[in-house]
Design a protein around this motif. Structure first.
Motif, mmCIF file in Angstrom:
data_model
loop_
_atom_site.group_PDB
_atom_site.id
_atom_site.type_symbol
_atom_site.label_atom_id
_atom_site.label_comp_id
_atom_site.label_asym_id
_atom_site.label_seq_id
_atom_site.Cartn_x
_atom_site.Cartn_y
_atom_site.Cartn_z
ATOM 1 N N VAL A 3 -3.576 5.560 -10.946
ATOM 2 C CA VAL A 3 -4.606 4.872 -10.155
ATOM 3 C C VAL A 3 -5.948 5.578 -10.303
ATOM 4 N N ARG A 4 -7.008 4.834 -10.031
ATOM 5 C CA ARG A 4 -8.372 5.345 -10.166
ATOM 6 C C ARG A 4 -8.955 5.596 -8.782
ATOM 7 N N VAL B 126 -12.571 -0.997 -0.719
ATOM 8 C CA VAL B 126 -11.969 -0.168 -1.761
ATOM 9 C C VAL B 126 -11.070 -1.069 -2.587
ATOM 10 N N GLY B 127 -11.534 -1.432 -3.778
ATOM 11 C CA GLY B 127 -10.803 -2.390 -4.582
ATOM 12 C C GLY B 127 -10.864 -3.780 -3.971
ATOM 13 N N ASP B 128 -9.897 -4.613 -4.346
ATOM 14 C CA ASP B 128 -9.872 -5.997 -3.875
ATOM 15 C C ASP B 128 -9.186 -6.156 -2.528
ATOM 16 N N ARG B 129 -8.416 -5.165 -2.101
ATOM 17 C CA ARG B 129 -7.576 -5.351 -0.927
ATOM 18 C C ARG B 129 -7.913 -4.439 0.243
ATOM 19 N N MET B 130 -8.177 -3.183 -0.018
ATOM 20 C CA MET B 130 -8.304 -2.222 1.072
ATOM 21 C C MET B 130 -9.702 -2.257 1.700
ATOM 22 N N ARG B 131 -9.705 -2.243 3.008
ATOM 23 C CA ARG B 131 -10.938 -2.203 3.782
ATOM 24 C C ARG B 131 -10.864 -0.994 4.719
ATOM 25 N N VAL B 132 -11.919 -0.206 4.758
ATOM 26 C CA VAL B 132 -11.954 0.991 5.590
ATOM 27 C C VAL B 132 -13.127 0.882 6.561
ATOM 28 N N ARG B 133 -12.817 0.904 7.852
ATOM 29 C CA ARG B 133 -13.858 0.801 8.886
ATOM 30 C C ARG B 133 -14.035 2.149 9.575
ATOM 31 N N ALA B 134 -15.264 2.615 9.627
ATOM 32 C CA ALA B 134 -15.563 3.872 10.305
ATOM 33 C C ALA B 134 -15.622 3.649 11.810
ATOM 34 N N LEU C 272 0.844 -1.191 0.000
ATOM 35 C CA LEU C 272 0.000 0.000 0.000
ATOM 36 C C LEU C 272 0.881 1.244 0.000
ATOM 37 N N THR C 273 0.397 2.282 -0.634
ATOM 38 C CA THR C 273 1.115 3.545 -0.689
ATOM 39 C C THR C 273 0.252 4.640 -0.084
ATOM 40 N N VAL C 274 0.849 5.427 0.789
ATOM 41 C CA VAL C 274 0.177 6.595 1.356
ATOM 42 C C VAL C 274 0.954 7.829 0.923
ATOM 43 N N ARG C 275 0.301 8.682 0.188
ATOM 44 C CA ARG C 275 0.918 9.946 -0.213
ATOM 45 C C ARG C 275 0.274 11.055 0.610
ATOM 46 N N THR C 276 1.110 11.823 1.290
ATOM 47 C CA THR C 276 0.656 12.870 2.193
ATOM 48 C C THR C 276 0.817 14.232 1.532
ATOM 49 N N LEU C 277 -0.284 14.956 1.449
ATOM 50 C CA LEU C 277 -0.252 16.313 0.921
ATOM 51 C C LEU C 277 -0.269 17.286 2.086
ATOM 52 N N ARG D 149 -3.691 0.224 -7.991
ATOM 53 C CA ARG D 149 -4.787 0.188 -8.980
ATOM 54 C C ARG D 149 -5.886 1.186 -8.631
ATOM 55 N N VAL D 150 -6.382 1.097 -7.397
ATOM 56 C CA VAL D 150 -7.465 1.996 -6.991
ATOM 57 C C VAL D 150 -7.018 2.789 -5.769
ATOM 58 N N ALA D 151 -7.672 3.916 -5.568
ATOM 59 C CA ALA D 151 -7.234 4.832 -4.515
ATOM 60 C C ALA D 151 -8.421 5.357 -3.717
#
Length: 465
Positions: free
Chosen positions: A54-55, A106-114, A10-15, A31-33
């Motif tokens: 990435v999309r 998010v995509g096939d790999r990333m999972r985001v839990r609120a 995984l890549t995290v780009r910080t702005l 692949r997806v972001a």
């Protein structure tokens, strides 16, 4: 921009938006972001998406922000991504509502839990990110920060006690539910006034915060007492940000505005509009168009301009180059000042019809020397809490955010104006100069005041007798 890659892929780009003390994040698996808490100028995000190939599928907001106008809706509309906001937030546009405990794939790999983490606001969410079933990071917005937490007083005094106690509980929930190795990615805390205190840390984990963050080391009552005692003033423009974000801000127009000549600039100044010189404080002190105000691009430009201005006052920008003006426009759209009235480039000789203004600059050592020979007015424009902690004996304190409406209260005589490092003093000096006062701007670190023998008083001064 800060990039974080992992062995998980995984890549995290910080702005960084350093002028506001905030960070936004682009996270992808190649692949997806997804994006967390984007700033208004979404072109920075779009450039990363394009360069990384990435999309974008999801934009997440941790809360309705108080310190900047979001680019979330505009980014979602530009890319077709889902715009994910707490279902309890009252907004006036279509969004993808999310509730505590809900998981977004998010995509096939990333999972985001609120994770509901009230405290900075009542509806604040943090987002725990996993790569498949493996916990990876948590995006904490204005909840758990590096060595601190988001401040709980921005919704009004009547809510502060409830929110600060929520903030304590929320931090402990994150610490209990996430592994020590999980990376912590806050939105606030890098100079933002949304942070209750500041830290020099640039990265952290849940384990690091357990060891160092007062909210995770103190009992609730101690945390509440110490945090509330340490809170200072916050920028006045904050009251406009949450309503703007709830309304759904459009993408900003960053195209150049009309140019103004010296005569037109004079007319705007005489009409009570703000004509803002973007150059450094030393350049402004050396020469400037009379009646202009100095908010240099080399400091917290948008924070202080937004804090001091009467909301809705037209702003004209003066920069040495078109690039300087464009940079200022970008800063201003982030706080909801969408279109300057006009702009001019070049130097003060092109911005004024007559003689230029100027004033001297000095150090605290110079102040110490001059006080041996004559009386001068020492004007401290730091916040009240800074002044109370340590101040030059006899100094008058008018915080910078109050000065535009209190210039007449500055005592008669030659004014030596200072802050903590020079930026706020120059802003103040420009207002004093516009009012026709005789002044000297101290361009020096306040740390040097005691070193050169100036007598300091206050709760943190060595000798306040």
């Amino acid at each position: 921009m800060i990039d974080v890659g992992t062995e998980l892929g995984l890549t995290v780009r910080t702005l960084e938006t350093s002028s506001l003390g905030d960070r936004s994040y682009v996270v992808h698996d190649g692949r997806v972001a997804l994006v967390i808490d984007p700033q208004r100028d979404i072109d920075r995000v779009l450039e990363i998406l394009e360069s990384d190939g990435v999309r974008l599928t999801h934009v997440f907001e941790t809360h309705l922000h108080n310190d900047y106008v979001t680019g979330g809706l505009a980014l979602a509309q530009a890319t077709g991504a889902a715009y994910v906001i707490n279902a309890e937030d009252e907004v006036f546009f279509d969004r993808a509502p999310i509730v505590d405990g809900e998981v977004v794939e998010v995509g096939d790999r990333m999972r985001v839990r609120a994770i509901a983490t009230p405290g900075h606001t009542f509806t604040h969410l943090s987002y725990a990110l996993s790569d498949g079933d493996e916990p990876y990071a948590v995006f904490t917005g204005g909840s758990l920060l590096f060595g601190a937490t988001g401040r709980p007083d921005l919704l009004g005094e009547e809510h502060t006690d409830a929110l600060v106690r929520h903030q304590h509980a929320s931090a402990h929930r994150l610490a209990a539910e996430l592994p020590d190795e999980a990376e912590v990615f806050p939105t606030h805390g890098f100079g933002s006034f949304c942070s209750a205190t500041q830290s020099d840390a640039t990265s952290s984990t849940i384990g690091d915060e357990k060891r160092a963050n007062p909210v995770l080391r103190q009992d609730e009552e101690t945390y509440v007492r110490e945090l509330l005692e340490g809170l200072g003033a916050w920028p006045a423009y904050y009251v406009h940000m949450s309503p703007a974000n709830a309304a759904g801000p459009a993408a900003p127009d960053l195209s150049p505005v009309q140019a103004a000549d010296a005569g037109q600039l004079r007319q705007r100044i005489d009409a009570g509009e703000w004509v803002v010189d973007l150059r450094t404080r030393r350049a402004f002190a050396a020469d400037h168009a009379p009646g202009t105000f100095n908010f240099g691009l080399d400091g917290a430009f948008s924070t202080y301009l937004g804090w001091l201005i009467d909301w809705g006052t037209p702003v004209t920008l003066l920069g040495e180059t078109a690039e300087d003006v464009a940079a200022a426009q970008r800063e201003l759209v982030r706080i909801g000042i969408d279109r300057p009235a006009a702009q001019a480039t070049g130097d003060p000789t092109q911005w004024s019809l007559g003689e230029l203004g100027s004033f001297p600059t000095a150090t605290f050592s110079d102040l110490g020397q001059v006080r041996h020979h004559r009386e001068v007015v020492v004007l401290d424009v730091r916040r009240a809490d800074e002044h109370q902690a340590s101040a030059i004996a006899g100094a008058v304190n008018i915080p910078i955010h109050e000065l535009p409406g209190r210039v007449d209260e500055v005592p008669a005589g030659e004014v030596w104006v200072h802050c903590a490092g020079g930026y706020r003093a120059s802003v103040a000096a420009s207002f004093l100069a516009a009012a026709g006062r005789s002044l000297v701007a101290i361009d020096d670190s306040f740390d040097n005041a005691e070193k050169v023998g100036l007598h300091l008083v206050g709760s943190q001064a060595r000798d306040d007798s």
